[in-house]
Design a protein around this motif. Structure first.
Motif, PDB file in Angstrom:
ATOM      1  N   PHE A 142       0.888  -1.169   0.000  1.00 56.63           N
ATOM      2  CA  PHE A 142       0.000   0.000   0.000  1.00 56.63           C
ATOM      3  C   PHE A 142       0.923   1.216   0.000  1.00 56.63           C
ATOM      4  N   THR A 143       1.127   1.789  -1.193  1.00 53.73           N
ATOM      5  CA  THR A 143       2.042   2.919  -1.349  1.00 53.73           C
ATOM      6  C   THR A 143       1.257   4.218  -1.367  1.00 53.73           C
ATOM      7  N   VAL A 144       1.646   5.151  -0.527  1.00 49.84           N
ATOM      8  CA  VAL A 144       0.998   6.458  -0.447  1.00 49.84           C
ATOM      9  C   VAL A 144       1.854   7.480  -1.191  1.00 49.84           C
ATOM     10  N   LEU A 145       1.260   8.095  -2.214  1.00 52.98           N
ATOM     11  CA  LEU A 145       1.921   9.162  -2.967  1.00 52.98           C
ATOM     12  C   LEU A 145       1.323  10.474  -2.504  1.00 52.98           C
ATOM     13  N   THR A 146       2.133  11.320  -1.880  1.00 54.45           N
ATOM     14  CA  THR A 146       1.588  12.517  -1.258  1.00 54.45           C
ATOM     15  C   THR A 146       2.383  13.762  -1.624  1.00 54.45           C
ATOM     16  N   GLY A 147       1.798  14.894  -1.349  1.00 48.28           N
ATOM     17  CA  GLY A 147       2.386  16.186  -1.658  1.00 48.28           C
ATOM     18  C   GLY A 147       1.294  17.241  -1.606  1.00 48.28           C
ATOM     19  N   VAL A 148       1.689  18.506  -1.501  1.00 50.08           N
ATOM     20  CA  VAL A 148       0.698  19.576  -1.442  1.00 50.08           C
ATOM     21  C   VAL A 148       0.001  19.700  -2.794  1.00 50.08           C
ATOM     22  N   SER A 149      -1.104  20.431  -2.828  1.00 52.04           N
ATOM     23  CA  SER A 149      -1.817  20.656  -4.081  1.00 52.04           C
ATOM     24  C   SER A 149      -0.888  21.339  -5.084  1.00 52.04           C
ATOM     25  N   GLY A 150      -0.869  20.826  -6.317  1.00 53.64           N
ATOM     26  CA  GLY A 150      -0.004  21.383  -7.345  1.00 53.64           C
ATOM     27  C   GLY A 150       1.397  20.813  -7.368  1.00 53.64           C
ATOM     28  N   SER A 151       1.647  19.776  -6.569  1.00 54.71           N
ATOM     29  CA  SER A 151       2.995  19.202  -6.496  1.00 54.71           C
ATOM     30  C   SER A 151       3.281  18.221  -7.632  1.00 54.71           C
ATOM     31  N   GLY A 152       2.251  17.872  -8.405  1.00 56.53           N
ATOM     32  CA  GLY A 152       2.451  16.976  -9.545  1.00 56.53           C
ATOM     33  C   GLY A 152       2.036  15.543  -9.303  1.00 56.53           C
ATOM     34  N   LYS A 153       1.285  15.281  -8.238  1.00 55.91           N
ATOM     35  CA  LYS A 153       0.890  13.906  -7.909  1.00 55.91           C
ATOM     36  C   LYS A 153       0.046  13.276  -9.011  1.00 55.91           C
ATOM     37  N   SER A 154      -1.034  13.972  -9.384  1.00 56.27           N
ATOM     38  CA  SER A 154      -1.946  13.417 -10.383  1.00 56.27           C
ATOM     39  C   SER A 154      -1.287  13.314 -11.753  1.00 56.27           C
TER      40      SER A 154
END
Length: 335
Positions: free
Chosen positions: A7-19
């Protein structure tokens, strides 16, 4: 590196390029390499390794499930098949040799002739999006008046489609005077609909057109479909990418969604869970990847970083520099 089977969590603030990373870079490139045909242009990359360990990849985001009124939650999840079978088993339907297909609004002879079972008629607009107006013949009920004369436990097929998920579960949980063949289908319907109620979609009607759902509702509906089909050998080796699936959910509903995802992981799915708030996913996550302005800020196992440090890494700037010194001093290396 993105580990599989976790279960890998990809995180970052809004606009960080996650999506962007999850969709354009990872999903589209991986799907094409695995022989799937997704829509969209994949981001150019040098190399993608490890696809030989995967049997498929699925992306669950907030894009629309359907763009026409043709599909509904009951159809999408497969619950409408046993519902129609129950109508075909009624004495009245048997007397006329009616089959399950008669009660389908997509192809059956019992559907409204004018709207072909849509319940709506499309009005094409030259410069605007097409409009859908209620069919004047069936008044949005999708069926001929004669079809609605057939009843199962006092309800017509239109009455059933107007039940909410919660009410439908209660209705099909009734076992009084239900023959064995009907009881089996009751249990099947309840099993298929139960996940919707668990993730907070119990208010949806079984016959609600899917093109009327919000992005969050569509995403949770897709998640229910995928997770209900995640058991068995076909799920082993698949990668499931979830883009903010708990956005706008309450604590209880978020907990249910996370529990279902963990169950899917335990059944053989690899999971990438995208979120801007890692706190609620931290208890169930195995690996944490942090992005900031499109750059990787580190990859950590849970025992290597606390949830507070995750939040500080996401913030970047002076806080990040101070945290890097702390992690270096403790022997943890930031990638």
């Amino acid at each position: 590196d993105i580990p599989l089977g976790l279960f890998t969590v990809l995180t970052g603030v809004s606009g960080s390029g996650k999506s962007t990373f999850a969709h354009d870079v990872l999903y589209l490139n991986l799907a094409r390499k695995l022989g799937q045909t997704p829509e969209g242009e994949a981001a150019p990359i040098k190399e993608l390794k490890g696809s030989q360990h995967l049997s498929g990849v699925e992306l669950v985001d907030q894009t629309a499930v359907a763009r026409t009124p043709r599909s509904t939650p009951a159809v999408f999840l497969g619950a409408f098949d046993p519902i129609r079978q129950l109508f075909a088993l009624t004495p009245e339907a048997k007397a006329l040799d009616l089959t399950t297909g008669f009660f389908s609004f997509n192809s059956g002879a019992g559907r409204c002739d004018r709207c072909a079972g849509n319940g709506f008629e499309k009005v094409e607009m030259q410069f605007l999006s097409d409009l859908y107006v209620t069919c004047p013949d069936c008044n949005g009920k999708r069926y001929k008046a004669s079809t609605l004369d057939f009843h199962y436990l006092g309800k017509s097929v239109d009455d059933i489609l107007n039940l909410t998920v919660v009410d439908a579960i209660a209705f099909y949980s009734l076992n009084v005077s239900v023959p064995p063949a009907g009881l089996k289908r009751h249990q099947q319907i309840v099993k298929l609909l139960a996940p919707l109620a668990e993730v907070g979609l119990g208010y949806l009607k079984l016959g609600q057109p899917l093109n009327t759902l919000s992005g969050g509702e569509a995403q949770r509906l897709k998640l229910c479909q995928l997770l209900s089909a995640s058991g068995g050998p076909a799920a082993t080796g698949k990668l499931l990418i979830l883009d903010e699936p708990t956005s706008a959910l309450g604590v209880k509903q978020s907990g249910v969604v996370l529990k279902r995802i963990v169950e899917a992981r335990n059944q053989g799915l690899a999971v990438i869970f995208i979120t801007h708030n890692p706190r609620h996913a931290y208890p169930v996550g195995n690996r944490f990847l942090i992005l900031n302005r499109g750059q990787s800020m580190g990859s950590f196992a849970k025992h290597e970083i606390s949830v507070d440090d995750l939040t500080r890494l996401m913030a970047g700037g002076a806080e990040l520099e101070a945290l890097e010194h702390e992690l270096e001093a403790s022997g943890t290396i930031v990638a």
